[in-house]
Motif scaffolding. Structure first.
Motif, mmCIF file in Angstrom:
data_model
loop_
_atom_site.group_PDB
_atom_site.id
_atom_site.type_symbol
_atom_site.label_atom_id
_atom_site.label_comp_id
_atom_site.label_asym_id
_atom_site.label_seq_id
_atom_site.Cartn_x
_atom_site.Cartn_y
_atom_site.Cartn_z
ATOM 1 N N GLY A 1 -16.562 -3.799 -4.430
ATOM 2 C CA GLY A 1 -16.914 -2.901 -3.523
ATOM 3 C C GLY A 1 -16.743 -3.687 -2.065
ATOM 4 O O GLY A 1 -16.272 -2.931 -1.153
ATOM 5 N N ILE A 2 -16.909 -4.835 -1.877
ATOM 6 C CA ILE A 2 -16.690 -5.556 -0.765
ATOM 7 C C ILE A 2 -15.164 -5.546 -0.355
ATOM 8 O O ILE A 2 -14.785 -5.182 0.939
ATOM 9 N N CYS A 3 -14.356 -5.784 -1.403
ATOM 10 C CA CYS A 3 -12.903 -5.906 -1.044
ATOM 11 C C CYS A 3 -12.585 -4.522 -0.807
ATOM 12 O O CYS A 3 -11.669 -4.487 -0.180
ATOM 13 N N CYS A 4 -12.789 -3.540 -1.523
ATOM 14 C CA CYS A 4 -12.478 -2.045 -1.181
ATOM 15 C C CYS A 4 -12.781 -1.768 0.221
ATOM 16 O O CYS A 4 -12.000 -1.329 0.882
ATOM 17 N N ALA A 5 -13.862 -2.128 0.546
ATOM 18 C CA ALA A 5 -14.471 -1.482 1.950
ATOM 19 C C ALA A 5 -13.521 -2.552 2.903
ATOM 20 O O ALA A 5 -12.943 -1.698 4.015
ATOM 21 N N MET A 6 -13.325 -3.732 2.847
ATOM 22 C CA MET A 6 -12.425 -4.577 3.691
ATOM 23 C C MET A 6 -10.944 -3.803 3.550
ATOM 24 O O MET A 6 -10.251 -3.942 4.763
ATOM 25 N N MET A 7 -10.374 -3.399 2.418
ATOM 26 C CA MET A 7 -9.127 -2.870 2.426
ATOM 27 C C MET A 7 -9.037 -1.631 3.425
ATOM 28 O O MET A 7 -8.069 -1.275 3.916
ATOM 29 N N LEU A 8 -10.187 -0.704 3.097
ATOM 30 C CA LEU A 8 -9.996 0.550 3.867
ATOM 31 C C LEU A 8 -10.323 0.221 5.484
ATOM 32 O O LEU A 8 -9.776 1.061 6.225
ATOM 33 N N LEU A 9 -10.851 -0.720 5.910
ATOM 34 C CA LEU A 9 -11.283 -1.130 7.231
ATOM 35 C C LEU A 9 -9.822 -1.612 8.045
ATOM 36 O O LEU A 9 -9.580 -1.042 8.824
ATOM 37 N N GLY A 10 -9.144 -2.306 6.919
ATOM 38 C CA GLY A 10 -7.795 -2.727 7.475
ATOM 39 C C GLY A 10 -6.814 -1.693 7.533
ATOM 40 O O GLY A 10 -6.051 -1.613 8.538
ATOM 41 N N GLN A 11 -7.029 -0.546 6.730
ATOM 42 C CA GLN A 11 -6.102 0.540 6.726
ATOM 43 C C GLN A 11 -6.352 1.292 7.948
ATOM 44 O O GLN A 11 -5.660 1.698 8.644
ATOM 45 N N PHE A 12 -7.707 1.324 8.441
ATOM 46 C CA PHE A 12 -8.237 2.154 9.577
ATOM 47 C C PHE A 12 -7.870 1.486 10.807
ATOM 48 O O PHE A 12 -7.229 2.058 11.772
ATOM 49 N N ILE A 13 -7.862 0.032 10.896
ATOM 50 C CA ILE A 13 -7.464 -0.533 12.199
ATOM 51 C C ILE A 13 -6.005 -0.476 12.286
ATOM 52 O O ILE A 13 -5.275 -0.714 13.496
ATOM 53 N N GLY A 14 -5.181 -0.677 11.034
ATOM 54 C CA GLY A 14 -3.865 -0.440 11.296
ATOM 55 C C GLY A 14 -3.127 0.791 11.413
ATOM 56 O O GLY A 14 -1.960 0.844 11.697
ATOM 57 N N ARG A 15 -4.046 1.879 11.486
ATOM 58 C CA ARG A 15 -3.483 3.157 11.968
ATOM 59 C C ARG A 15 -2.579 3.071 13.025
ATOM 60 O O ARG A 15 -2.958 2.684 14.076
ATOM 61 N N GLY A 16 -1.544 3.755 13.022
ATOM 62 C CA GLY A 16 -0.533 4.123 14.029
ATOM 63 C C GLY A 16 0.200 3.153 14.373
ATOM 64 O O GLY A 16 1.209 3.132 15.437
ATOM 65 N N LYS A 17 0.222 2.086 13.797
ATOM 66 C CA LYS A 17 1.101 1.003 13.672
ATOM 67 C C LYS A 17 2.308 0.933 12.849
ATOM 68 O O LYS A 17 2.341 1.883 12.008
ATOM 69 N N ALA A 18 3.384 0.083 13.074
ATOM 70 C CA ALA A 18 4.445 0.019 12.374
ATOM 71 C C ALA A 18 4.034 -0.369 10.790
ATOM 72 O O ALA A 18 2.978 -0.909 10.545
ATOM 73 N N PRO A 19 4.823 0.241 9.712
ATOM 74 C CA PRO A 19 4.346 -0.055 8.431
ATOM 75 C C PRO A 19 4.198 -1.491 7.931
ATOM 76 O O PRO A 19 3.269 -1.691 7.277
ATOM 77 N N GLY A 20 4.873 -2.349 8.443
ATOM 78 C CA GLY A 20 4.799 -3.754 8.353
ATOM 79 C C GLY A 20 3.408 -4.236 8.630
ATOM 80 O O GLY A 20 2.934 -5.059 7.803
ATOM 81 N N GLU A 21 3.031 -3.827 9.945
ATOM 82 C CA GLU A 21 1.799 -4.256 10.362
ATOM 83 C C GLU A 21 0.683 -3.659 9.728
ATOM 84 O O GLU A 21 -0.418 -4.216 9.565
ATOM 85 N N ARG A 22 1.025 -2.478 9.255
ATOM 86 C CA ARG A 22 -0.065 -1.761 8.450
ATOM 87 C C ARG A 22 -0.335 -2.457 7.185
ATOM 88 O O ARG A 22 -1.536 -2.409 6.852
ATOM 89 N N ALA A 23 0.528 -2.897 6.616
ATOM 90 C CA ALA A 23 0.594 -3.506 5.375
ATOM 91 C C ALA A 23 -0.248 -4.774 5.514
ATOM 92 O O ALA A 23 -0.956 -5.142 4.741
ATOM 93 N N LEU A 24 0.009 -5.442 6.819
ATOM 94 C CA LEU A 24 -0.686 -6.864 7.069
ATOM 95 C C LEU A 24 -2.093 -6.661 6.693
ATOM 96 O O LEU A 24 -2.856 -7.585 6.290
ATOM 97 N N PHE A 25 -2.610 -5.481 7.828
ATOM 98 C CA PHE A 25 -4.020 -5.238 7.948
ATOM 99 C C PHE A 25 -4.666 -5.053 6.166
ATOM 100 O O PHE A 25 -5.759 -5.578 5.855
ATOM 101 N N MET A 26 -3.928 -4.128 5.583
ATOM 102 C CA MET A 26 -4.510 -3.637 4.229
ATOM 103 C C MET A 26 -4.698 -4.825 3.155
ATOM 104 O O MET A 26 -5.504 -4.605 2.410
ATOM 105 N N GLY B 291 1.440 2.467 -1.962
ATOM 106 C CA GLY B 291 1.078 3.980 -2.061
ATOM 107 C C GLY B 291 0.862 4.620 -0.675
ATOM 108 O O GLY B 291 1.506 5.753 -0.506
ATOM 109 N N VAL B 292 0.264 3.880 -0.002
ATOM 110 C CA VAL B 292 -0.335 4.654 1.654
ATOM 111 C C VAL B 292 1.199 4.493 2.375
ATOM 112 O O VAL B 292 1.601 5.646 3.155
ATOM 113 N N LEU B 293 2.051 3.624 2.136
ATOM 114 C CA LEU B 293 2.921 3.287 2.964
ATOM 115 C C LEU B 293 4.422 3.894 2.281
ATOM 116 O O LEU B 293 5.485 3.771 2.703
ATOM 117 N N HIS B 294 4.236 4.415 1.153
ATOM 118 C CA HIS B 294 5.266 4.875 0.228
ATOM 119 C C HIS B 294 6.465 3.889 0.152
ATOM 120 O O HIS B 294 7.581 4.300 0.428
#
Length: 306
Positions: A70-95, A144-147
């Motif tokens: 559960g903690i890892c899933c929550a951190m993954m979703l937080l990374g996705q939220f913080i990386g929104r609007g950034k380039a795909p490589g940066e979004r992957a970095l956070f997620m 999956g998110v970044l296709h």
């Protein structure tokens, strides 16, 4: 407190020794891989077996794998939220780099030395849930998110990865045996005890040998963001788990310590597969190792664990 500081100094010395031996050429740049295999395939499984063999099973412990997942899933979703609007490589970095903890090769030696057999079992059970995200879950979600790619990682691929992990298989096997009331022969446990005792030393030497800090100016902002997210989450999670988790004190101490565990060593490879910068991720990994050593020792000192 004095005993904590003495043990801590020993751990830091071993880590520094591993780095020093690499710098003077005793270890080659990639020799840490050999130490990694020794830890993951020999000393860590031995530590898991010897500590599970002396535990008393309680059904409430099943909360720990769920907590790790559960903690890892929550951190993954937080990374996705913080990386929104950034380039795909940066979004992957956070997620991929915000979730996931290096429990087996990093946090477990601290737990083994300071918190005893019950602490080791708690760390292993937490890692069962954590490993699902570390060994492919975060990559599957990010791709999956970044296709990314024509063939995204499937759940069966994650299961295959877990099935090839010696520590994970050892965790699950020992968990099943303990839940079934099967007790290992005392002679077997005594036979592998010296191997188990070597785990903290070999693991710390391995971490020192793999440490490689390449802090380029262009990395600073993103390193600061990811490390800042992990440290802030670690402080909040450590306090929350220590205060609110309905488990014995010894287990809550373990959870507080593990909140500061560094990022998974597999994350650079998964980040690169999603178009991110593997060098940047490796730098983040090394920084989280330093933060992990300091954070865990501070938690142990604050909790008065000796």
């Amino acid at each position: 407190m004095a005993e904590v500081l003495q043990h801590s100094a020993s751990y830091v010395f071993i880590l520094a020794l591993g780095y020093f031996l690499k710098r003077i050429g005793v270890f080659g740049k990639q020799d840490y891989r050999v130490l990694t295999q020794v830890v993951l395939c020999v000393t860590l499984p031995a530590a898991v077996i010897t500590n599970f063999a002396s535990m008393e099973w309680r059904s409430s412990l099943l909360l720990l794998p769920l907590l790790g997942f559960g903690i890892c899933c929550a951190m993954m979703l937080l990374g996705q939220f913080i990386g929104r609007g950034k380039a795909p490589g940066e979004r992957a970095l956070f997620m991929i780099n915000c979730p996931g903890y290096n429990i087996g090769a990093f946090a477990l030696p601290f737990v083994q030395s300071y918190l005893g057999p019950e602490g080791v079992v708690a760390a292993c059970l937490f890692d069962v849930g954590n490993a699902i995200i570390c060994t492919g879950g975060s990559y599957a979600w990010a791709s999956g998110v970044l296709h990314v790619g024509d063939k995204p990682l499937r759940p069966v691929d994650v299961l295959k990865k877990l099935g090839s992990s010696v520590p994970f298989v050892t965790y699950v096997t020992m968990l099943v045996l303990v839940m079934a009331g099967v007790q290992l022969p005392g002679a077997l446990v005594e036979f592998i005890s010296p191997i188990s005792a070597a785990n903290p030393f070999v693991a710390m030497l391995m971490i020192g040998a793999m440490f490689d800090l390449d802090l380029r100016p262009e990395y600073l902002r993103r390193v600061g963001q990811v490390v800042g997210i992990r440290l802030t989450a670690a402080v909040l999670l450590a306090a929350a788990m220590y205060i609110f988790v309905p488990l014995p004190l010894e287990i809550r101490q373990v959870l507080a310590v593990m909140a500061f565990a560094p990022a998974s060593v597999i994350s650079p490879a998964f980040t690169a597969k999603c178009g991110g910068d593997a060098g940047l991720t490796s730098c983040i990994n090394s920084i989280t190792i330093l933060c992990g050593v300091v954070g865990m020792l501070v938690v142990l000192a604050v909790l008065g664990v000796a």
